[in-house]
Enzyme design. Structure first.
Site, mmCIF file in Angstrom:
data_model
loop_
_atom_site.group_PDB
_atom_site.id
_atom_site.type_symbol
_atom_site.label_atom_id
_atom_site.label_comp_id
_atom_site.label_asym_id
_atom_site.label_seq_id
_atom_site.Cartn_x
_atom_site.Cartn_y
_atom_site.Cartn_z
ATOM 1 N N LYS A 181 17.149 31.359 -38.234
ATOM 2 C CA LYS A 181 16.974 32.794 -38.502
ATOM 3 C C LYS A 181 15.939 33.078 -39.597
ATOM 4 O O LYS A 181 15.415 34.180 -39.683
ATOM 5 C CB LYS A 181 18.311 33.452 -38.852
ATOM 6 C CG LYS A 181 19.405 33.267 -37.792
ATOM 7 C CD LYS A 181 18.951 33.653 -36.409
ATOM 8 C CE LYS A 181 19.980 33.507 -35.295
ATOM 9 N NZ LYS A 181 20.646 32.217 -35.153
ATOM 10 N N TYR B 179 32.220 30.815 -26.933
ATOM 11 C CA TYR B 179 31.426 30.847 -28.157
ATOM 12 C C TYR B 179 32.318 30.538 -29.364
ATOM 13 O O TYR B 179 33.409 31.100 -29.496
ATOM 14 C CB TYR B 179 30.768 32.223 -28.324
ATOM 15 C CG TYR B 179 30.062 32.359 -29.649
ATOM 16 C CD1 TYR B 179 28.855 31.693 -29.869
ATOM 17 C CD2 TYR B 179 30.607 33.098 -30.687
ATOM 18 C CE1 TYR B 179 28.219 31.767 -31.088
ATOM 19 C CE2 TYR B 179 29.974 33.188 -31.918
ATOM 20 C CZ TYR B 179 28.783 32.514 -32.103
ATOM 21 O OH TYR B 179 28.163 32.586 -33.315
ATOM 22 N N TYR C 151 26.394 25.667 -32.410
ATOM 23 C CA TYR C 151 25.102 25.753 -31.706
ATOM 24 C C TYR C 151 24.496 24.383 -31.418
ATOM 25 O O TYR C 151 24.471 23.924 -30.287
ATOM 26 C CB TYR C 151 24.103 26.571 -32.538
ATOM 27 C CG TYR C 151 24.469 28.014 -32.725
ATOM 28 C CD1 TYR C 151 24.098 28.968 -31.768
ATOM 29 C CD2 TYR C 151 25.154 28.452 -33.852
ATOM 30 C CE1 TYR C 151 24.421 30.300 -31.941
ATOM 31 C CE2 TYR C 151 25.485 29.782 -34.023
ATOM 32 C CZ TYR C 151 25.114 30.707 -33.071
ATOM 33 O OH TYR C 151 25.434 32.017 -33.230
HETATM 34 C C1 LIG Z 1 21.486 31.900 -34.031
HETATM 35 C C2 LIG Z 1 21.454 30.449 -33.813
HETATM 36 C C3 LIG Z 1 20.955 29.888 -32.622
HETATM 37 C C4 LIG Z 1 20.552 30.710 -31.436
HETATM 38 O O1 LIG Z 1 19.352 31.396 -31.603
HETATM 39 P P1 LIG Z 1 19.099 32.734 -30.774
HETATM 40 O O2 LIG Z 1 17.752 33.139 -31.163
HETATM 41 O O3 LIG Z 1 20.188 33.687 -31.187
HETATM 42 O O4 LIG Z 1 19.224 32.402 -29.316
HETATM 43 C C5 LIG Z 1 20.887 28.518 -32.513
HETATM 44 N N1 LIG Z 1 21.306 27.722 -33.518
HETATM 45 C C6 LIG Z 1 21.801 28.218 -34.663
HETATM 46 C C7 LIG Z 1 22.254 27.263 -35.702
HETATM 47 C C8 LIG Z 1 21.893 29.591 -34.857
HETATM 48 O O5 LIG Z 1 22.397 30.063 -36.000
#
Ligand SMILES: *Cc1c(COP(=O)(O)O)cnc(C)c1O
Length: 337
Positions: free
Chosen positions: A49, A261, A287
């Site tokens: 992010k 999720y 993730y």
């Molecule tokens: C938010 C996030 C993602 C996914 O990214 P998007 O742009 O929302 O698809 C992947 N890995 C981590 C660790 C995240 O925090």
């Protein structure tokens, strides 16, 4: 490319390392593997992010914002990094997080602890899905505006065309690193949810004319829904760059979501252990553990072989490990002797 003319802050320590993972590759008996370490992008414990926030918060500053509002799950990495970046700019931050109010009997863990240390104002709401979260955050922004503030609202995951620019730039960064080492990748694997990361990579890759399969491993949404989100966002992002292109075919695989999720799966647990034990690198349980589980399965099923070169994009999220101790310890032996 127009991207260099768009306002951007420098929050991350870029470029992030591109590291080969030979012991992981050996353990899997498959392709040559590289890790793109966006977990090491150098700000507030890192994660994907940050690249989006460099563009989003530059936009917020230009618009004269005095408070940043965003939304996500209780263990949102995006919320933690937004809070940290807002602090760096001297701005107030409100996080509208979906979940029941944290149990005050128990110490906050993982990202929620970091939000607390950052002095973010956390409001919990009962919201299911992106739309309800966005509505809740929009209501908070409206309330602030009524009180004379100038709020800047960042949607879930920072996945707007402005946010996705961070990953257009990241794609250029990766291809530069590969080029300098005389390499080319035929696959990129990453975790996808709100779609901005993959959309940006799609735009950047096509812009450079790179022939690569970008495999988004969904950590929540169903395949068709996420693919539509990504193609729409990629098309809008390209448009913002004055480059009219439409995106249709993106690769999304939703086979590795598990129970949903934020729910740790057995293959995610195995992936986290395998990378830690072969390379000393930590993944997260929500993730990157799931996207690595996807990559491992592709290799084991023979979809990727020794002739392939794969970049696994480590998108961060590691602080959430500390909120999932119970789920992660399950099924593994602790070495206590
Ligand atoms: C938010 C996030 C993602 C996914 O990214 P998007 O742009 O929302 O698809 C992947 N890995 C981590 C660790 C995240 O925090």
């Amino acid at each position: 490319m127009l991207i260099t003319k768009i306002p951007r802050l420098h929050l991350g320590n870029l470029p992030t390392p591109l590291e080969e993972a030979p012991r992981l590759a050996e353990a899997l008996g498959g392709p040559r593997l590289f890790l793109k370490r966006d977990d090491l992008n150098g700000f507030a414990l890192g994660g994907n992010k940050i690249r989006k926030l460099e563009f989003l918060l530059a936009d917020a500053q230009q618009k004269g914002a005095d408070v940043i509002v965003t939304t996500g799950a209780l263990q949102s990495n995006h919320a933690r990094l937004t809070a940290a970046a807002a602090r760096r700019l001297g701005l107030r931050v409100i996080l509208v997080l979906a979940g029941s109010p944290p149990n005050l009997e128990r110490a906050p863990a993982g990202n929620l602890l970091l939000d607390h240390l950052l002095g973010a104002e956390v409001r919990t709401v009962t919201a299911e899905g992106f739309q309800e979260m966005t509505e809740a955050a929009t209501a908070v922004a409206a309330e602030l505006r009524d009180k004379g503030h100038c709020p800047y609202l960042i949607p879930v995951g920072g996945s707007t065309p402005i946010g996705a620019l961070g990953y257009v730039a990241a794609a250029l960064e990766l291809y530069n690193q590969l080029y300098e080492r005389g390499l080319s990748a035929d696959y990129i694997f990453l975790a996808s949810r709100s779609g901005g990361t993959q959309a940006g990579l799609e735009v950047g890759s096509r812009w450079l004319g790179i022939d690569v399969h970008i495999v988004g491993i969904s950590v929540g949404p169903r395949r068709e829904e996420l693919a539509t989100t990504i193609t729409t966002l990629a098309t809008e992002t390209a448009q913002m760059l004055g480059w009219p292109q439409s995106f249709h075919d993106v690769i999304v695989d939703d086979e590795y979501v598990g129970e949903g999720y934020g729910k740790v799966s057995a293959s995610c647990r195995e992936a986290i252990r395998l990378l830690a034990q072969t390379e000393g690198v930590f993944l997260d349980p929500i993730y990157s553990g799931k996207s690595m589980a996807g990559l491992i399965a592709y290799i084991r099923q023979g979809q990727l072989g020794p002739h392939n070169t794969v970049v696994f994009w480590h998108t961060g999220g590691v602080p959430a490990l500390f909120a999932y101790g119970k789920e992660l310890a399950e099924g593994g032996e602790l070495c206590l002797s």
